[in-house]
Design a protein around this motif. Sequence first.
Motif, short mmCIF file in Angstrom:
data_model
loop_
_atom_site.label_atom_id
_atom_site.label_comp_id
_atom_site.label_asym_id
_atom_site.label_seq_id
_atom_site.Cartn_x
_atom_site.Cartn_y
_atom_site.Cartn_z
N LYS A 1 0.83 -1.21 0.00
CA LYS A 1 0.00 0.00 0.00
C LYS A 1 0.86 1.26 0.00
CE LYS A 1 -3.93 0.46 0.65
NZ LYS A 1 -5.04 0.78 -0.27
N ALA A 2 1.89 1.26 0.84
CA ALA A 2 2.76 2.43 0.92
C ALA A 2 3.51 2.66 -0.38
CB ALA A 2 3.75 2.27 2.08
N LEU A 3 3.83 1.59 -1.09
CA LEU A 3 4.54 1.71 -2.35
C LEU A 3 3.66 2.34 -3.43
CD1 LEU A 3 7.28 1.01 -3.65
CD2 LEU A 3 6.29 -1.20 -4.32
N GLY A 4 2.35 2.14 -3.33
CA GLY A 4 1.43 2.69 -4.33
C GLY A 4 0.83 1.63 -5.22
N ILE A 5 0.94 0.37 -4.82
CA ILE A 5 0.39 -0.74 -5.60
C ILE A 5 -1.11 -0.83 -5.38
CG2 ILE A 5 0.48 -3.23 -5.96
CD1 ILE A 5 3.01 -1.64 -6.79
N THR A 6 -1.84 -1.16 -6.43
CA THR A 6 -3.28 -1.38 -6.31
C THR A 6 -3.67 -2.82 -6.58
OG1 THR A 6 -3.84 -0.99 -8.65
CG2 THR A 6 -3.65 0.95 -7.23
N THR A 7 -2.85 -3.54 -7.36
CA THR A 7 -3.24 -4.85 -7.88
C THR A 7 -2.04 -5.78 -7.83
OG1 THR A 7 -4.78 -3.72 -9.38
CG2 THR A 7 -4.26 -6.03 -9.84
N VAL A 8 -2.19 -6.90 -7.11
CA VAL A 8 -1.12 -7.87 -6.98
C VAL A 8 -1.38 -9.02 -7.95
CG1 VAL A 8 0.06 -9.47 -5.43
CG2 VAL A 8 -0.75 -7.26 -4.57
N GLU A 9 -0.43 -9.25 -8.84
CA GLU A 9 -0.55 -10.35 -9.80
C GLU A 9 0.38 -11.48 -9.35
OE1 GLU A 9 0.89 -11.05 -14.33
OE2 GLU A 9 -0.57 -9.42 -14.06
N VAL B 1 -6.43 -8.86 -6.44
CA VAL B 1 -5.60 -10.04 -6.67
C VAL B 1 -5.89 -10.59 -8.07
CG1 VAL B 1 -5.04 -12.39 -5.94
CG2 VAL B 1 -5.56 -10.63 -4.23
N ILE B 2 -4.84 -10.72 -8.87
CA ILE B 2 -4.94 -11.31 -10.21
C ILE B 2 -4.08 -12.56 -10.23
CG2 ILE B 2 -4.23 -11.00 -12.62
CD1 ILE B 2 -5.12 -8.14 -12.48
N LEU B 3 -4.59 -13.62 -10.85
CA LEU B 3 -3.85 -14.87 -10.94
C LEU B 3 -3.27 -15.06 -12.34
CD1 LEU B 3 -6.11 -17.49 -9.09
CD2 LEU B 3 -4.36 -15.95 -8.15
N ASP B 4 -2.03 -15.47 -12.39
CA ASP B 4 -1.41 -15.91 -13.64
C ASP B 4 -1.82 -17.37 -13.85
OD1 ASP B 4 0.25 -16.47 -15.79
OD2 ASP B 4 1.96 -15.39 -14.95
N VAL B 5 -2.60 -17.63 -14.90
CA VAL B 5 -3.15 -18.97 -15.09
C VAL B 5 -2.58 -19.60 -16.36
CG1 VAL B 5 -5.27 -18.65 -13.77
CG2 VAL B 5 -5.19 -17.91 -16.15
N VAL B 6 -2.41 -20.94 -16.29
CA VAL B 6 -1.74 -21.69 -17.36
C VAL B 6 -2.72 -22.74 -17.89
CG1 VAL B 6 0.34 -22.96 -17.98
CG2 VAL B 6 0.38 -21.38 -16.04
N PHE B 7 -3.57 -22.33 -18.82
CA PHE B 7 -4.53 -23.25 -19.42
C PHE B 7 -4.11 -23.68 -20.82
CE2 PHE B 7 -7.37 -20.80 -16.49
CZ PHE B 7 -7.74 -21.87 -15.68
N ASN B 8 -2.90 -23.35 -21.21
CA ASN B 8 -2.47 -23.71 -22.56
C ASN B 8 -1.87 -25.10 -22.64
OD1 ASN B 8 0.59 -23.26 -22.01
ND2 ASN B 8 -0.38 -21.35 -21.36
N HIS B 9 -1.33 -25.61 -21.54
CA HIS B 9 -0.74 -26.95 -21.52
C HIS B 9 -0.85 -27.51 -20.11
CE1 HIS B 9 2.68 -24.80 -19.75
NE2 HIS B 9 3.13 -25.98 -19.34
N GLY C 1 -9.18 -11.05 -11.23
CA GLY C 1 -8.85 -11.14 -12.65
C GLY C 1 -7.81 -12.21 -12.90
N PHE C 2 -7.43 -12.31 -14.18
CA PHE C 2 -6.53 -13.38 -14.61
C PHE C 2 -5.58 -12.85 -15.68
CE2 PHE C 2 -10.62 -15.14 -13.40
CZ PHE C 2 -10.26 -16.10 -12.46
N LYS D 1 -10.82 -8.50 -14.49
CA LYS D 1 -9.70 -7.99 -15.27
C LYS D 1 -9.10 -9.16 -16.04
CE LYS D 1 -8.20 -3.81 -12.84
NZ LYS D 1 -9.36 -3.54 -11.97
N LEU D 2 -8.98 -9.02 -17.35
CA LEU D 2 -8.48 -10.09 -18.21
C LEU D 2 -7.25 -9.59 -18.96
CD1 LEU D 2 -11.92 -11.23 -19.69
CD2 LEU D 2 -10.69 -12.27 -17.77
N ILE D 3 -6.15 -10.28 -18.77
CA ILE D 3 -4.87 -9.87 -19.36
C ILE D 3 -4.31 -11.03 -20.17
CG2 ILE D 3 -2.53 -9.05 -18.90
CD1 ILE D 3 -3.55 -8.02 -16.20
#
Length: 709
Positions: free
Chosen positions: A197-205, A264-272, A340-341, A376-378
């Motif tokens: 929060k102090a750093l200025g982050i809004t979204t943790v991936e 909170v955003i998750l890095d997801v691996v649905f390709n393999h 999001g993802f 959120k979709l990335i």
Amino acid sequence: MKILAGEPRPFGASFDGEGTNFALFSAHATAVELCLYDPAGEHEIARLSLPERTHDIWHGYVPGVRPGTCYGYRVHGRFEPHAGHRFNPHKLLLDPYAPRLAGRFSWHEAHFAYPRSDSAQDLAFDTRDNAAWVPKAVVCERSDWCNNALTPLVPWRKAVIYETHVRGFTLRHPEVPEALRGTFAGLSQPAVISYLKALGITTVELLPVHAFIDEYHLFEKGLGNYWGYNTLSFFAPHPAYLGGNDPDEFRQMVDRFHQAGLEVILDVVFNHSCEGNHLGPTLSFRGIDNLSYYQLLPGDRRFYVNDTGCGNTLNIRHPRVMQLVTDSLRYWAGNMGVDGFRFDLATVFGRTEHGFDSAATFFQVVSQDPLLSSCKLIAEPWDVGPGGYQLGRFPAHWSEWNDRYRDTVRRYWRGDSGQLPELARRLHGSGDIFEHAGRRPRASINFLTSHDGFTLRDLVSYNRRHNEANGEDNNDGHRENFSDNQGVEGPSDDPAVETLRRRLQRNLLATLAVSQGVPMLLAGDERGRTQHGNNNAYCQDNGLNWVDWEDGDGSAAELVAFTRRLLDLRRQFPVLQAYEYRHRPNDPHDDGIQWLNGEGRLMRDEHWHEHRNQLLGYLLTEKPDPRTGESRCLLVIFNAAREEHSFTLPAIATPGWRLVVDTADPDAGSGMDAPCLLAPVTVMLAPCSMQILTNCTIEDTHPTAPPSP
């Protein structure tokens, strides 16, 4: 035990208060056996054949089976690799819908459905049982759904993403209890949340949190998969990140982040999947229905389509596979509350028989889903398959990792010539890539570094990758990093080299902060974290990857403070949070962007073609305040040259300009006592530096003008 017909829905194991229904999809199986185990997952207590098959869904209901019961499947059918079938009932298989696992995976020859010593390899049939070395699925209570994802906490234009690793971020954190380090509970400790929060982050991936295993070749080398891009289960949290074995620990972490206003955003691996190519293990999909779950080569279905570079590619076009993916997404967004993802190698989802299509079925399914469409979709807009690079071609409501931004900014600050036109496009939000489809600047996820590649510190300290520890003769990882070591490869005791490296880090962070689009910061970059030149540290679960929270010389604290100032500046100036692309710089009723030369005048066509010129002014003007009629201005001056340059401040700001950031002097502009510079006036920029100025307020007193050089 007895087993009844049960129901084909829902998939997985569903406890109703009196017993449990089991449902598994397999279009080509001839029989499916349900193997029940004790709560430790060590001893088989029953083996029951699923009695019913409805539209290729095998199902059965077992009275008396309660939450905590462990289970797996043995699936019967043909073993004909050339036809795409690899059924082997000697292999205990994990339920694809398991939200919780019991026991640890460990490598053993029995995981392979063929004798590895056989000359024909995977064409032979192996009868060894692997049950002792695989985790079991666990029957769980039905969890309640939440709707956090339906009301995003942070608008896209205000988002600042922080990519981090659950384990590596807290393993050395002195304020996280030792027992919680490397876990979801550790990541959500008050000290960690306060820091973000102090750093200025809004979204943790978060790098992958789905249960994953190490690749066999890493196991043989004594290494492990640290990043987590080798998924075993799309529903279960990775057991090593759980302090106990309760998936609710993840949900509790998300709730704590939300209470603090963080997404909170998750890095997801649905390709393999972790089952690899035709020589990989049989752990789940391969043994359940290989022909349905994976894309196989049409000429010989023994082999797998490898658009991912990881051995196999999930057959996302199959309705049941697509359902598995979307059910998993709904589970994490609905049950677990994530916001999001980020989709790894996302081109896979849009590849059709005729090439990539932004209207592919998967994108349409997501867009019409009331829960997923609000997340959120990335996209990581590339893979290694045919036509794999698709930056700018994803659907309108998606955002994309912008590697064009990354490479351009790196090359500019490295000192490459002819970069000004490209730099301006990236600062503008890459409208040349995204706007043609009616997309907004938030489509561009701007990043300088990520988990994959050099850290920020290494970017200015190494010319070459140093991946020898990975055991691949330094042949892995990116070959071209657009980095520069400032004359010394690696650590240096030369004060001049160290000073320049620190300044360049500040330049890169400042450029990220003032660019249109969504900034993403790699965890530890704000602290000067190094991987000692390793640009592919996927298999290094050690100090090479873990964030170092010690700060012997104070340099980490200095860079953290500077990063905070930059992100605070971005938050204070809405003109840096563009909702749409700006193309009317001279309209007095609109905010806009102007590009200035060293004389403080508008850039002309010929200026953009001065390949040796590395000086640029970037002027952003907000809409006039309706009460006062005044506009706030922000002037960013870039100087990538290795010598100092003068820049004339234009007589636009009233009454003048005040310095807020100077990357050559990290303390300059940090207070409110900076003098007001009456324009036009000439300022000097140190070699390889940036200055950010804003117009003075009426309250600013004692305006002064430094002498012209």
